[in-house]
Design a protein around this motif. Structure first.
Motif, PDB file in Angstrom:
ATOM      1  N   UNK A  56      31.085  24.959  44.918  1.00 58.62           N
ATOM      2  CA  UNK A  56      30.435  25.059  44.191  1.00 58.62           C
ATOM      3  C   UNK A  56      29.111  25.847  45.138  1.00 58.62           C
ATOM      4  N   UNK A  57      28.716  25.890  46.722  1.00 58.65           N
ATOM      5  CA  UNK A  57      28.759  26.750  46.844  1.00 58.65           C
ATOM      6  C   UNK A  57      26.701  26.545  47.345  1.00 58.65           C
ATOM      7  N   UNK A  58      26.691  25.157  46.958  1.00 54.40           N
ATOM      8  CA  UNK A  58      25.172  24.586  47.597  1.00 54.40           C
ATOM      9  C   UNK A  58      25.273  24.772  49.378  1.00 54.40           C
ATOM     10  N   UNK A  59      26.603  24.673  50.162  1.00 54.51           N
ATOM     11  CA  UNK A  59      27.402  24.548  51.138  1.00 54.51           C
ATOM     12  C   UNK A  59      28.154  26.094  50.978  1.00 54.51           C
ATOM     13  N   UNK A  60      27.911  26.971  51.938  1.00 51.08           N
ATOM     14  CA  UNK A  60      28.305  28.263  51.548  1.00 51.08           C
ATOM     15  C   UNK A  60      29.259  28.071  52.808  1.00 51.08           C
ATOM     16  N   UNK A  61      30.521  28.697  52.914  1.00 50.39           N
ATOM     17  CA  UNK A  61      31.487  29.245  53.581  1.00 50.39           C
ATOM     18  C   UNK A  61      30.309  29.161  55.295  1.00 50.39           C
ATOM     19  N   UNK A  62      30.761  28.971  56.168  1.00 47.16           N
ATOM     20  CA  UNK A  62      29.759  29.197  57.630  1.00 47.16           C
ATOM     21  C   UNK A  62      28.758  28.167  57.491  1.00 47.16           C
ATOM     22  N   UNK A  63      27.978  27.419  57.227  1.00 49.93           N
ATOM     23  CA  UNK A  63      27.567  26.661  57.349  1.00 49.93           C
ATOM     24  C   UNK A  63      27.269  25.122  57.331  1.00 49.93           C
ATOM     25  N   UNK A  64      26.716  25.269  58.866  1.00 48.27           N
ATOM     26  CA  UNK A  64      26.286  24.064  59.383  1.00 48.27           C
ATOM     27  C   UNK A  64      25.889  22.709  58.291  1.00 48.27           C
ATOM     28  N   UNK A  65      26.450  21.481  58.860  1.00 45.06           N
ATOM     29  CA  UNK A  65      26.537  20.749  57.944  1.00 45.06           C
ATOM     30  C   UNK A  65      25.951  19.359  58.545  1.00 45.06           C
ATOM     31  N   UNK A  66      25.340  18.219  58.914  1.00 49.30           N
ATOM     32  CA  UNK A  66      25.032  17.320  59.625  1.00 49.30           C
ATOM     33  C   UNK A  66      24.990  15.537  59.103  1.00 49.30           C
TER      34      UNK A  66
ATOM     35  N   UNK B 147      33.861   9.282  56.602  1.00 52.94           N
ATOM     36  CA  UNK B 147      35.168   8.700  56.438  1.00 52.94           C
ATOM     37  C   UNK B 147      35.483  10.076  55.116  1.00 52.94           C
ATOM     38  N   UNK B 148      34.425  10.616  54.333  1.00 47.42           N
ATOM     39  CA  UNK B 148      34.519  11.794  53.048  1.00 47.42           C
ATOM     40  C   UNK B 148      34.882  13.116  54.245  1.00 47.42           C
ATOM     41  N   UNK B 149      34.194  13.465  55.906  1.00 49.66           N
ATOM     42  CA  UNK B 149      34.254  13.792  56.218  1.00 49.66           C
ATOM     43  C   UNK B 149      35.457  14.977  57.134  1.00 49.66           C
ATOM     44  N   UNK B 150      36.113  13.696  57.204  1.00 53.31           N
ATOM     45  CA  UNK B 150      37.238  13.542  57.687  1.00 53.31           C
ATOM     46  C   UNK B 150      38.589  13.336  56.430  1.00 53.31           C
ATOM     47  N   UNK B 151      38.107  13.350  55.448  1.00 53.16           N
ATOM     48  CA  UNK B 151      39.314  13.927  54.558  1.00 53.16           C
ATOM     49  C   UNK B 151      38.587  15.438  54.398  1.00 53.16           C
ATOM     50  N   UNK B 152      37.730  15.456  54.485  1.00 56.06           N
ATOM     51  CA  UNK B 152      37.053  17.659  53.966  1.00 56.06           C
ATOM     52  C   UNK B 152      38.158  18.332  55.361  1.00 56.06           C
ATOM     53  N   UNK B 153      38.046  17.550  56.609  1.00 56.31           N
ATOM     54  CA  UNK B 153      38.247  18.170  57.665  1.00 56.31           C
ATOM     55  C   UNK B 153      39.607  18.328  57.087  1.00 56.31           C
ATOM     56  N   UNK B 154      40.388  17.571  56.664  1.00 57.50           N
ATOM     57  CA  UNK B 154      42.229  17.725  55.941  1.00 57.50           C
ATOM     58  C   UNK B 154      42.163  18.713  55.343  1.00 57.50           C
ATOM     59  N   UNK B 155      41.564  18.728  54.864  1.00 59.43           N
ATOM     60  CA  UNK B 155      41.815  19.229  53.099  1.00 59.43           C
ATOM     61  C   UNK B 155      41.809  20.360  53.523  1.00 59.43           C
ATOM     62  N   UNK B 156      41.009  21.429  55.457  1.00 59.81           N
ATOM     63  CA  UNK B 156      40.551  22.490  55.392  1.00 59.81           C
ATOM     64  C   UNK B 156      39.459  23.576  54.961  1.00 59.81           C
ATOM     65  N   UNK B 157      39.306  22.190  54.605  1.00 60.98           N
ATOM     66  CA  UNK B 157      37.504  22.974  54.040  1.00 60.98           C
ATOM     67  C   UNK B 157      36.465  22.711  54.544  1.00 60.98           C
ATOM     68  N   UNK B 158      36.559  21.618  56.081  1.00 60.96           N
ATOM     69  CA  UNK B 158      34.901  21.869  57.281  1.00 60.96           C
ATOM     70  C   UNK B 158      35.924  21.930  58.333  1.00 60.96           C
ATOM     71  N   UNK B 159      35.323  22.119  59.650  1.00 66.58           N
ATOM     72  CA  UNK B 159      35.684  21.610  61.322  1.00 66.58           C
ATOM     73  C   UNK B 159      34.723  21.068  61.497  1.00 66.58           C
ATOM     74  N   UNK B 160      34.725  20.604  62.953  1.00 71.95           N
ATOM     75  CA  UNK B 160      34.249  19.894  63.493  1.00 71.95           C
ATOM     76  C   UNK B 160      32.931  20.644  64.104  1.00 71.95           C
ATOM     77  N   UNK B 161      31.814  20.268  64.208  1.00 66.83           N
ATOM     78  CA  UNK B 161      30.650  21.524  65.066  1.00 66.83           C
ATOM     79  C   UNK B 161      29.596  20.113  65.748  1.00 66.83           C
ATOM     80  N   UNK B 162      28.956  20.404  66.941  1.00 60.74           N
ATOM     81  CA  UNK B 162      28.631  19.571  67.413  1.00 60.74           C
ATOM     82  C   UNK B 162      27.421  18.608  67.200  1.00 60.74           C
TER      83      UNK B 162
END
Length: 211
Positions: A13-23, A40-55
């Motif tokens: 819904x756009x609170x964290x838009x595309x390209x936004x880093x999130x810790x 655990x949620x971020x791992x699932x979202x990575x498998x959904x293709x919505x986030x990718x690991x960052x530093x």
């Protein structure tokens, strides 16, 4: 599941838009939870293709032109399938008049919101229209796959309905799909669904190549 849905909502819904880093720490503080459910949620979202690991956590994924085209081609095939299944169910007398009326209502709401310039509501109602077609198809595996694809597309193409001529064309495409479903014509419904998705893909990928 609850933390996953909350973070997914922040992204879709756009609170964290595309390209936004999130810790992880930011999410823990925002949601008032420990790091374990967030991780655990971020791992699932990575498998959904919505986030990718960052530093220092993750970055919300923004699809490039090729990746966007790829997911749209998959969406076109899956929505052709759901449209065919719904029309077949209608032909076989398995759908109620109320279901068809609700499908038309979703199309009405999407068209009204878009014509009024409320693009956020327009995108939401447009997705609800397509999701209801998939729901009526009565195929849970396809519905879940489409949910993941729609999430990726929504995050990467939030301004898609701002194209001047597209809202009017979208409504006409929706109406032709509804008519084919109502008449119980599976092949015609599948063709309309596929053409509709591919038309949208063409507009969006052309925009991506121009920028």
């Amino acid at each position: 599941m609850e933390v996953y849905q909350e973070i997914r909502g922040l992204i879709v819904f756009g609170t964290y838009p595309a390209g936004r880093p999130v810790t992880e720490l930011e999410l823990c503080e925002r949601l008032g939870v420990s790091r374990t459910p967030v991780r655990e949620a971020l791992r699932r979202l990575e498998s959904d293709g919505l986030v990718r690991p960052a530093r220092r956590g993750v970055t919300v994924v923004e699809l490039d032109t090729k990746a966007l085209r790829d997911v749209y081609l998959m969406r076109a095939s899956l929505e052709a399938l759901t449209a065919e299944l719904v029309a077949r169910r209608q032909r076989d007398g398995e759908l109620s008049p109320a279901s068809l009326a609700r499908l038309a209502e979703h199309a009405d709401l999407a068209d009204q919101a878009t014509r009024q310039g409320d693009l956020v509501a327009g995108v939401r109602h447009n997705r609800e229209f397509h999701r209801y077609v998939a729901t009526l198809a009565d195929n849970q595996a396809v519905l879940e796959a489409l949910d993941r694809i729609w999430d990726q597309i929504t995050v990467s193409t939030r301004a898609s309905l701002s194209v001047p001529a597209r809202p009017v064309l979208v409504d006409g495409e929706h109406r032709r799909l509804i008519e084919a479903i109502t008449d119980g014509h599976p092949a015609e419904a599948a063709a309309h669904a596929r053409e509709h998705v591919l038309a949208t893909m063409s507009v969006l990928t052309e925009q991506g190549e121009e920028t």
